[in-house]
Write a protein that holds these residues in place. Structure first.
Motif, PDB file in Angstrom:
ATOM      1  N   LYS A  34       0.705  -1.561   0.477  1.00 49.62           N
ATOM      2  CA  LYS A  34      -0.221   0.162   0.318  1.00 49.62           C
ATOM      3  C   LYS A  34       0.827   1.318   0.552  1.00 49.62           C
ATOM      4  O   LYS A  34       1.389   2.186   1.260  1.00 49.62           O
ATOM      5  N   PRO A  35       1.569   1.738  -0.739  1.00 48.14           N
ATOM      6  CA  PRO A  35       1.954   2.939  -1.630  1.00 48.14           C
ATOM      7  C   PRO A  35       1.916   4.272  -0.306  1.00 48.14           C
ATOM      8  O   PRO A  35       2.750   4.846   0.208  1.00 48.14           O
ATOM      9  N   GLU A  36       0.631   4.803  -0.454  1.00 43.55           N
ATOM     10  CA  GLU A  36       0.162   5.329   0.154  1.00 43.55           C
ATOM     11  C   GLU A  36      -0.263   5.252   1.506  1.00 43.55           C
ATOM     12  O   GLU A  36      -0.206   6.349   2.375  1.00 43.55           O
ATOM     13  N   GLU A  37      -0.030   4.299   1.638  1.00 41.26           N
ATOM     14  CA  GLU A  37       0.795   4.280   3.605  1.00 41.26           C
ATOM     15  C   GLU A  37       2.274   4.199   3.718  1.00 41.26           C
ATOM     16  O   GLU A  37       2.267   3.688   4.938  1.00 41.26           O
ATOM     17  N   PHE A  38       2.932   3.969   2.817  1.00 41.75           N
ATOM     18  CA  PHE A  38       4.479   3.822   3.017  1.00 41.75           C
ATOM     19  C   PHE A  38       4.887   4.833   3.687  1.00 41.75           C
ATOM     20  O   PHE A  38       4.772   6.382   3.059  1.00 41.75           O
ATOM     21  N   HIS A  39       5.770   5.359   4.783  1.00 42.44           N
ATOM     22  CA  HIS A  39       6.782   5.896   4.792  1.00 42.44           C
ATOM     23  C   HIS A  39       7.305   5.860   4.927  1.00 42.44           C
ATOM     24  O   HIS A  39       8.037   5.482   5.955  1.00 42.44           O
ATOM     25  N   ALA A  40       8.759   6.758   4.867  1.00 49.74           N
ATOM     26  CA  ALA A  40      10.108   7.031   4.847  1.00 49.74           C
ATOM     27  C   ALA A  40      10.616   8.131   5.192  1.00 49.74           C
ATOM     28  O   ALA A  40      10.436   9.188   5.253  1.00 49.74           O
ATOM     29  N   ILE A  41      11.977   8.177   5.531  1.00 52.36           N
ATOM     30  CA  ILE A  41      12.740   9.020   6.512  1.00 52.36           C
ATOM     31  C   ILE A  41      14.284   8.429   5.332  1.00 52.36           C
ATOM     32  O   ILE A  41      14.466   7.646   5.879  1.00 52.36           O
ATOM     33  N   LEU A  42      14.610   9.509   4.437  1.00 56.15           N
ATOM     34  CA  LEU A  42      15.842   9.764   4.063  1.00 56.15           C
ATOM     35  C   LEU A  42      16.709  10.559   4.375  1.00 56.15           C
ATOM     36  O   LEU A  42      16.248  11.722   4.781  1.00 56.15           O
ATOM     37  N   MET A  43      17.939  10.349   4.042  1.00 51.05           N
ATOM     38  CA  MET A  43      18.677  11.628   4.196  1.00 51.05           C
ATOM     39  C   MET A  43      19.992  11.062   3.257  1.00 51.05           C
ATOM     40  O   MET A  43      20.362  10.244   2.620  1.00 51.05           O
ATOM     41  N   PRO A  44      19.160  11.182   2.319  1.00 48.32           N
ATOM     42  CA  PRO A  44      19.684  11.374   0.160  1.00 48.32           C
ATOM     43  C   PRO A  44      20.859  12.707   0.351  1.00 48.32           C
ATOM     44  O   PRO A  44      20.391  12.910   1.006  1.00 48.32           O
ATOM     45  N   ASN A  45      20.938  12.650  -1.012  1.00 45.60           N
ATOM     46  CA  ASN A  45      20.997  13.750  -1.916  1.00 45.60           C
ATOM     47  C   ASN A  45      20.457  13.822  -2.945  1.00 45.60           C
ATOM     48  O   ASN A  45      19.163  12.476  -2.967  1.00 45.60           O
ATOM     49  N   GLY A  56       8.504   5.321  -7.274  1.00 48.77           N
ATOM     50  CA  GLY A  56       8.511   4.532  -8.810  1.00 48.77           C
ATOM     51  C   GLY A  56       7.260   3.487  -8.362  1.00 48.77           C
ATOM     52  O   GLY A  56       6.464   2.633  -9.477  1.00 48.77           O
ATOM     53  N   LYS A  57       7.947   3.691  -7.168  1.00 43.50           N
ATOM     54  CA  LYS A  57       6.644   2.298  -6.388  1.00 43.50           C
ATOM     55  C   LYS A  57       5.324   2.871  -5.747  1.00 43.50           C
ATOM     56  O   LYS A  57       4.499   2.042  -5.351  1.00 43.50           O
ATOM     57  N   GLY A  58       5.236   3.766  -6.076  1.00 40.49           N
ATOM     58  CA  GLY A  58       4.230   4.526  -6.101  1.00 40.49           C
ATOM     59  C   GLY A  58       3.711   5.399  -4.292  1.00 40.49           C
ATOM     60  O   GLY A  58       3.480   6.184  -4.019  1.00 40.49           O
ATOM     61  N   ASN A  63       4.913  11.683   1.855  1.00 42.22           N
ATOM     62  CA  ASN A  63       5.004  10.264   2.754  1.00 42.22           C
ATOM     63  C   ASN A  63       6.862   9.850   2.649  1.00 42.22           C
ATOM     64  O   ASN A  63       6.820   8.972   3.847  1.00 42.22           O
ATOM     65  N   ILE A  64       7.373  11.417   2.512  1.00 41.83           N
ATOM     66  CA  ILE A  64       8.856  10.724   2.416  1.00 41.83           C
ATOM     67  C   ILE A  64       9.392  12.654   3.213  1.00 41.83           C
ATOM     68  O   ILE A  64       9.207  13.468   2.328  1.00 41.83           O
ATOM     69  N   TRP A  65      10.551  12.129   3.992  1.00 43.31           N
ATOM     70  CA  TRP A  65      11.093  12.817   4.659  1.00 43.31           C
ATOM     71  C   TRP A  65      12.602  12.635   3.947  1.00 43.31           C
ATOM     72  O   TRP A  65      13.152  11.790   4.010  1.00 43.31           O
TER      73      TRP A  65
END
Length: 155
Positions: A34-45, A56-58, A63-65
């Motif tokens: 359920k991509p709409e319920e998926f939450h992530a915290i990233l330290m990306p660049n 790409g997975k929706g 939902n992404i910090w």
């Protein structure tokens, strides 16, 4: 404004290929029912593969910090990325305090540290993640550390 290698796609990809080869499959193979319920915290660049894979997975941008502590990289990320960011650059430990109040439970926390682990910088962030139980049961915590882990390697 001077860009770091992490804000210049060509340089970033050249230097971080070996790390991406290890982290990309972990994130790519995550089952997101359920991509709409998926939450992530990233330290990306600006150009790391993790955002492209999740989107790409929706997984919705909301939902992404993304966390960044360097002002120049933070400014560029604010212009390029469409994910949630704090109002100003922050160290990961401080950023987690703010994010936790809005998004306390996460399916993925991926922190890409450029340095070797140390108790004063990394331990407070990890302590918060574990004591606040910021990773949902069945979620993933991915940490990358290393000295020169993004530099060219000679065989």
């Amino acid at each position: 404004m001077i860009d770091s290698i992490f804000a210049i796609k060509r340089e970033r990809d050249r230097r971080c290929g070996p790390k991406d080869a290890k982290t990309r499959p972990i994130i790519r193979d995550m089952r997101i029912r359920k991509p709409e319920e998926f939450h992530a915290i990233l330290m990306p660049n600006c150009y790391g593969p993790e955002l492209e894979i999740l989107k790409g997975k929706g997984v919705p941008d909301a939902n992404i910090w993304a966390i960044e502590r360097e002002q120049n990289d933070f400014d560029k990320m604010r212009r390029i990325l469409n994910v949630r960011m704090l109002r100003r650059p922050m160290d990961v430990s401080e950023a987690l305090d703010h994010i936790w109040t809005v998004q306390p439970k996460n399916d993925l926390i991926y922190l890409d540290f450029f340095s070797q682990p140390n108790i004063s910088h990394h331990f407070p962030a990890l302590y918060k993640i574990f004591t606040l139980r910021m990773v949902k049961p069945g979620g993933k915590l991915i940490l990358t550390f290393g000295r020169n882990r993004c530099q060219d390697r000679k065989s």
